[in-house]
Design a protein around this motif. Structure first.
Motif, PDB file in Angstrom:
ATOM      1  N   TYR A 151       0.874  -1.398   0.340  1.00  0.00           N
ATOM      2  CA  TYR A 151       0.215   0.355  -0.154  1.00  0.00           C
ATOM      3  C   TYR A 151       0.416   1.255  -0.214  1.00  0.00           C
ATOM      4  O   TYR A 151       0.397   2.008  -0.906  1.00  0.00           O
ATOM      5  N   VAL A 152       1.301   1.179   0.957  1.00  0.00           N
ATOM      6  CA  VAL A 152       2.877   2.454   0.759  1.00  0.00           C
ATOM      7  C   VAL A 152       3.809   2.239  -0.572  1.00  0.00           C
ATOM      8  O   VAL A 152       4.221   3.434  -0.377  1.00  0.00           O
ATOM      9  N   THR A 153       4.222   1.758  -0.807  1.00  0.00           N
ATOM     10  CA  THR A 153       4.859   1.668  -1.861  1.00  0.00           C
ATOM     11  C   THR A 153       4.051   2.398  -3.288  1.00  0.00           C
ATOM     12  O   THR A 153       4.384   2.674  -3.417  1.00  0.00           O
ATOM     13  N   ALA A 197      12.764   6.705   2.458  1.00  0.00           N
ATOM     14  CA  ALA A 197      13.469   8.134   1.644  1.00  0.00           C
ATOM     15  C   ALA A 197      12.173   8.584   0.193  1.00  0.00           C
ATOM     16  O   ALA A 197      12.123   9.960  -0.234  1.00  0.00           O
ATOM     17  N   ASP A 198      12.233   7.346  -0.171  1.00  0.00           N
ATOM     18  CA  ASP A 198      11.315   7.873  -1.584  1.00  0.00           C
ATOM     19  C   ASP A 198       9.887   8.436  -1.718  1.00  0.00           C
ATOM     20  O   ASP A 198       9.104   8.981  -1.820  1.00  0.00           O
ATOM     21  N   ILE A 199       9.407   8.101  -0.207  1.00  0.00           N
ATOM     22  CA  ILE A 199       7.677   8.302  -0.327  1.00  0.00           C
ATOM     23  C   ILE A 199       8.131  10.540   0.085  1.00  0.00           C
ATOM     24  O   ILE A 199       6.943  11.170  -0.072  1.00  0.00           O
ATOM     25  N   LEU A 200       9.143  10.213   0.718  1.00  0.00           N
ATOM     26  CA  LEU A 200       8.930  11.745   1.613  1.00  0.00           C
ATOM     27  C   LEU A 200       9.562  12.530   0.497  1.00  0.00           C
ATOM     28  O   LEU A 200       8.804  13.621   0.380  1.00  0.00           O
ATOM     29  N   ALA A 231      13.224  16.330   6.100  1.00  0.00           N
ATOM     30  CA  ALA A 231      12.673  14.596   6.232  1.00  0.00           C
ATOM     31  C   ALA A 231      13.423  13.204   6.032  1.00  0.00           C
ATOM     32  O   ALA A 231      14.415  12.459   7.277  1.00  0.00           O
ATOM     33  N   VAL A 232      14.228  14.026   4.411  1.00  0.00           N
ATOM     34  CA  VAL A 232      14.916  12.667   3.715  1.00  0.00           C
ATOM     35  C   VAL A 232      16.055  13.016   5.018  1.00  0.00           C
ATOM     36  O   VAL A 232      16.258  11.583   5.046  1.00  0.00           O
ATOM     37  N   LEU A 233      17.376  14.201   5.169  1.00  0.00           N
ATOM     38  CA  LEU A 233      18.527  13.353   6.098  1.00  0.00           C
ATOM     39  C   LEU A 233      18.468  13.215   7.069  1.00  0.00           C
ATOM     40  O   LEU A 233      19.322  13.218   7.671  1.00  0.00           O
ATOM     41  N   GLY A 234      16.963  13.280   7.969  1.00  0.00           N
ATOM     42  CA  GLY A 234      17.314  12.769   9.147  1.00  0.00           C
ATOM     43  C   GLY A 234      16.498  10.852   9.399  1.00  0.00           C
ATOM     44  O   GLY A 234      16.870  10.649  10.496  1.00  0.00           O
ATOM     45  N   LEU A 235      17.506  10.469   7.782  1.00  0.00           N
ATOM     46  CA  LEU A 235      16.351   9.355   8.303  1.00  0.00           C
ATOM     47  C   LEU A 235      18.265   8.300   8.225  1.00  0.00           C
ATOM     48  O   LEU A 235      19.273   9.030   8.006  1.00  0.00           O
ATOM     49  N   ARG A 236      17.888   7.293   9.018  1.00  0.00           N
ATOM     50  CA  ARG A 236      19.565   6.005   9.319  1.00  0.00           C
ATOM     51  C   ARG A 236      19.946   5.756   7.939  1.00  0.00           C
ATOM     52  O   ARG A 236      18.733   5.445   7.341  1.00  0.00           O
ATOM     53  N   ALA A 237      21.281   5.714   8.075  1.00  0.00           N
ATOM     54  CA  ALA A 237      22.103   5.158   6.831  1.00  0.00           C
ATOM     55  C   ALA A 237      21.113   5.243   5.608  1.00  0.00           C
ATOM     56  O   ALA A 237      20.970   4.306   4.588  1.00  0.00           O
ATOM     57  N   LEU A 238      21.218   6.653   5.367  1.00  0.00           N
ATOM     58  CA  LEU A 238      20.734   7.014   4.026  1.00  0.00           C
ATOM     59  C   LEU A 238      22.066   7.377   3.270  1.00  0.00           C
ATOM     60  O   LEU A 238      22.542   7.127   3.005  1.00  0.00           O
ATOM     61  N   PRO A 239      21.703   6.607   1.741  1.00  0.00           N
ATOM     62  CA  PRO A 239      22.440   6.211   0.603  1.00  0.00           C
ATOM     63  C   PRO A 239      22.397   7.641   0.061  1.00  0.00           C
ATOM     64  O   PRO A 239      22.006   8.681   0.126  1.00  0.00           O
ATOM     65  N   ALA A 240      23.393   8.304  -0.219  1.00  0.00           N
ATOM     66  CA  ALA A 240      24.499   9.548  -0.727  1.00  0.00           C
ATOM     67  C   ALA A 240      23.370   9.753  -2.137  1.00  0.00           C
ATOM     68  O   ALA A 240      22.868  11.386  -2.323  1.00  0.00           O
ATOM     69  N   ARG A 241      22.808   8.847  -2.919  1.00  0.00           N
ATOM     70  CA  ARG A 241      21.741   9.090  -3.702  1.00  0.00           C
ATOM     71  C   ARG A 241      20.047  10.067  -3.374  1.00  0.00           C
ATOM     72  O   ARG A 241      20.094  11.059  -3.501  1.00  0.00           O
ATOM     73  N   ALA A 246      17.354  15.071  -2.027  1.00  0.00           N
ATOM     74  CA  ALA A 246      16.456  15.404  -1.345  1.00  0.00           C
ATOM     75  C   ALA A 246      17.073  16.964  -1.115  1.00  0.00           C
ATOM     76  O   ALA A 246      16.245  18.322  -0.939  1.00  0.00           O
ATOM     77  N   ARG A 247      18.551  17.593  -0.909  1.00  0.00           N
ATOM     78  CA  ARG A 247      18.322  18.462  -0.913  1.00  0.00           C
ATOM     79  C   ARG A 247      18.319  18.813  -2.280  1.00  0.00           C
ATOM     80  O   ARG A 247      18.174  20.298  -2.310  1.00  0.00           O
ATOM     81  N   ALA A 248      18.929  19.302  -3.605  1.00  0.00           N
ATOM     82  CA  ALA A 248      19.187  19.018  -4.579  1.00  0.00           C
ATOM     83  C   ALA A 248      17.146  20.303  -4.592  1.00  0.00           C
ATOM     84  O   ALA A 248      17.164  21.146  -5.344  1.00  0.00           O
ATOM     85  N   ALA A 249      16.667  18.938  -4.234  1.00  0.00           N
ATOM     86  CA  ALA A 249      15.156  19.677  -5.185  1.00  0.00           C
ATOM     87  C   ALA A 249      14.942  20.692  -3.763  1.00  0.00           C
ATOM     88  O   ALA A 249      13.862  21.777  -3.954  1.00  0.00           O
ATOM     89  N   ALA A 250      15.218  20.130  -2.645  1.00  0.00           N
ATOM     90  CA  ALA A 250      14.825  21.686  -1.218  1.00  0.00           C
ATOM     91  C   ALA A 250      15.233  22.833  -1.951  1.00  0.00           C
ATOM     92  O   ALA A 250      14.978  24.327  -1.969  1.00  0.00           O
TER      93      ALA A 250
END
Length: 793
Positions: A151-153, A197-200, A231-241, A246-250
């Motif tokens: 569902y969340v996908t 990350a994709d959801i956010l 909020a994406v940047l607050g997730l743990r073990a986040l890949p560089a991509r 997230a930063r580029a979009a913000a």
């Protein structure tokens, strides 16, 4: 629908209703199912009954699969395929669907939906396809249990589809629904979900799209969108991509309201781009990862200049050095430092080289051999970990703390002591020239060079060049096309080159007869244009330089031009030359590769034989590899070329060349064994040559990258030879004519002074002289004299 078809379908669905839920079909019912399947297959292709017949088929095959104890895989596959026909069709209105089949059905539908949604980048999807994507995503979400992982996908996919349709139709309802579904995904998702990350990011994208739509924007959408990205940047073990996305979009979302914050976010995103080019991936994979963020670095530099003005020129330049040529940049830095490391710590240097060689030579195993692929990935992972450990050990040693890292601004500025460096950059925000000289860094805004106009002109230029090769010379069409080229070069002078060359640093030095030597670093769409040839060559505007009436309204009469992928590449070349002992001209070794024969259907090159013969007489210590009357060990094969290159100071290639726009690392030179073992950019990049001084690539398109998503990576043959160890390279921006190529070669080596004791550091001046000798005879034909360029120091 015919009565018989209606009756068969009704009978099938009635049987389904009677036995649905039972796992024990008696013999009579089994026979009835088989009879109905045969009848349904006979009518399923009838367009008037296709949907309901497919629906009935799906149920009957599902019954057969269930009755087999779920062991009849062919029945499951046929059931899934039949339901998929219904599910994909916008007119299907039946809700009946085996709950346990949903997972299999979604797996079949998912690639179809993703193919449509992936066209967000290309813009080629038609309205009907997007409508189907909306319907399919909506149906899947409706059938999914809200507490299930699927569902969340699918909620973000539904949001993407609705956003796509809203962009095409302007529907406010679709826009609002896209936001609603994206927010619902955030609500039901978990920070521990691998897809969070994709959801956010999709939730942020939906808010950003609604904020930018026509009418009065709601700051609440902007703020909520930025909150999702952060909020994406607050997730743990986040890949560089994901951090970069997230930063580029913000940054884009707050560019108008908070320009300095936008510049900071975009700069941080650029800072992580090198992490996408680790040796975990082969060169093609790295290209794909970097290509996803095409233009980000130039946009970040533009945000910085817009927020802080011209005084941010050095900071913008540092960003452009960090986030462009990512694949080659790290290699240039490491190879520049290897000489020092080998002298001080030979053991560490040996370990480093062994690991790098192993990673470069790793072969990609076919996907069918899953065991071998897994083994190879494990081995590559161990080698990468070992490489990271060796790099950390090297940087722990005194004087090697910055080994392989991007140079400081002070180090970049030192390169300008050898002549000014001009970095041309464009983005949707602005276009600029950043001029680095020994004394200062100056930003020259280029207001008449909008990104869209620049890109359109670059495409028009390439189209004209291709067309010129196909029309009869001196025909009206040929003359018209030449006029278009001259007009484009005039525009390039007026809007780009002239504003730059007005700076005092480009005034001729009265103590020497030579014009200033400028290094152009062309970013983005600038990389597709011949900056060195910019000028007015129309009748009445261009006068031969020998006459007093010359207006000098062109680059070549003002400066000597060289190009470079980056300032780091220039430093690499200069470090190589500085680390070597001087060698007398006659003691150097030269390699001449001549392939005059037609190969793979290419036209013959009759001038190549004469060109090679003259070079054999002029160059020192020549090894000639040719297809004409040569023994096996002197044939121009890939293996022979790579073997001889390693000990050559001068390498001259006279053959066909080609640029692969889909995968620039596969661009190459056409040798004798091209059809079985081509010599490509990636092959040249993988070798390290300690003796290189000059490479002359007398072939087509050797300094051209035709891939717009990789235009900032400068992946072409000329840069590959520069990385391999040749600090000076002569290449071409487009197809060259055999006779003209031979004339330029002859003039170049004459101007270099090969009959005496030449100074190879004057190679840029030698090419400048050779090209001017043709330009001054044919100023109206830039297609024949402008493709030749000098790359490097």
């Amino acid at each position: 629908m015919s009565i018989d078809a209606q009756a068969v379908i009704d009978e099938a669905l009635a049987l389904v209703a009677d036995v649905r839920g039972s796992h024990d079909l008696d013999r009579v019912v089994r026979a009835e199912v088989d009879d109905l399947l045969r009848s349904l297959h006979a009518i399923v292709d009838d367009s008037s009954s296709r949907l309901r017949a497919s629906h009935a088929l799906g149920w009957l095959y599902w019954l057969r699969y269930s009755a087999s104890g779920r062991s009849d895989q062919p029945a499951l596959e046929r059931s899934t395929a039949s339901f998929a026909v219904c599910f994909r069709h916008e007119d299907w209105r039946e809700d009946g669907l085996p709950h346990l089949l949903l997972e299999e059905l979604v797996e079949e539908i998912e690639p179809y939906v993703e193919e449509i949604l992936d066209t967000e980048q290309t813009g080629v999807a038609d309205g009907g396809s997007v409508d189907r994507a909306v319907v399919l995503c909506g149906r899947i979400v409706a059938h999914m249990p809200t507490n299930g992982p699927g569902y969340v996908t699918w909620l973000p996919r539904l949001s993407r589809a609705l956003l796509r349709r809203s962009a095409m139709t302007g529907s406010q309802r679709d826009m609002d629904e896209a936001v609603r579904h994206a927010e619902r995904a955030v609500e039901v998702g978990s920070v521990y979900d691998i897809q969070m990350a994709d959801i956010l990011i999709q939730a942020g994208n939906a808010r950003a799209a609604r904020y930018r739509q026509g009418g009065t924007p709601d700051p609440g959408d902007r703020d909520r969108g930025v909150a999702h990205y952060e909020a994406v940047l607050g997730l743990r073990a986040l890949p560089a991509r994901d951090r970069i996305r997230a930063r580029a979009a913000a940054a884009t979302l707050v560019a108008d309201s908070e320009p300095r914050r936008a510049a900071e976010l975009a700069g941080a995103a650029v800072g992580e781009l090198p992490l996408l080019a680790t040796r975990h991936f082969d060169l093609s994979e790295r290209e794909g990862r970097i290509g996803e963020f095409a233009g980000l670095t130039r946009q970040a530099a533009a945000l910085l200049l817009s927020a802080y003005g011209g005084r941010a020129g050095e900071s913008a330049l540092a960003l452009l050095e960090l986030g462009r040529c990512v694949n080659m940049g790290g290699e240039f830095s490491v190879r520049s430092d290897l000489g020092r490391l080998s002298a001080a710590h030979p053991g560490l240097a040996g370990r480093l080289n062994d690991l790098r060689d192993r990673l470069d030579q790793a072969t990609v195993v076919g996907a069918k051999d899953e065991t071998a692929l897994r083994r190879q990935q494990d081995e590559r992972g161990r080698d990468v970990a070992a490489l990271d450990a060796v790099m950390a050990e090297i940087r722990s040693r005194p004087d090697f703390e910055s080994f392989g890292l991007p140079p400081t601004m002070k180090a970049l500025r030192a390169e300008a002591a050898h002549g000014p460096v001009v970095v041309l950059t464009s983005s949707s925000l602005r276009s600029d020239a950043i001029v680095l000289s020994a004394r200062e860094t100056t930003t020259v805004p280029l207001p008449d060079c909008a990104e869209g106009d620049l890109r359109a002109r670059a495409r028009e230029f390439r189209t004209c060049l291709r067309r010129i090769l196909t029309v009869e010379q001196d025909s009206p069409e040929h003359q018209r096309l030449q006029g278009v080229l001259r007009d484009l070069l005039g525009w390039l002078w007026d809007c780009v080159a002239a504003p730059v060359l007005r700076l005092p640093v480009f005034r001729a030095d009265d103590t020497t007869s030579r014009p200033p030597h400028v290094r152009w670093i062309a970013c983005g769409a600038f990389s597709f244009l011949p900056i060195h040839a910019a000028g007015h060559y129309e009748t009445g505007r261009f006068t031969h330089p020998a006459s007093n009436g010359s207006t000098r309204d062109n680059v070549a009469d003002r400066v000597i031009s060289s190009y470079a992928p980056s300032i780091v590449a220039l430093r690499h070349g200069r470090a190589q030359v500085g680390s070597r002992d001087a060698v007398a001209w006659k003691a150097l070794r030269s390699l001449v590769v001549a392939v005059p024969d037609a190969s793979d259907g290419a036209s013959p090159l009759p001038q190549v034989g004469e060109e090679a013969g003259e070079l054999v007489r002029q160059l020192p210590g020549v090894t000639l590899l040719t297809t004409v009357g040569a023994a096996r060990e002197n044939r121009p094969t890939k293996a022979n070329v790579l073997a001889w290159l390693r000990s050559s100071a001068i390498a001259h290639f006279a053959c066909h060349g080609y640029s692969d726009s889909s995968d620039p690392s596969r661009s190459g030179l056409v040798l004798e064994d091209h059809s079985t073992d081509p010599l490509t950019v990636s092959d040249v990049m993988s070798i390290a040559i300690d003796t290189g001084e000059l490479a002359y690539l007398s072939a087509c398109d050797t300094a051209f990258t035709g891939n717009e998503t990789l235009e900032d990576e400068a992946i072409h043959l000329a840069s590959a030879f520069q990385l391999a160890g040749f600090p000076r390279v002569v290449g071409t921006l487009w197809a060259i004519r055999d006779r003209t190529a031979a004339a330029v070669v002859g003039s170049f080596y004459d101007a270099l002074g090969v009959s005496g004791e030449p100074d190879l550091s004057t190679s840029a001046h030698a090419l400048h002289t050779a090209v001017l000798s043709i330009r001054d005879r044919h100023p109206e034909r830039p297609d024949i004299w402008a493709p030749f360029i000098h790359i490097g120091i």
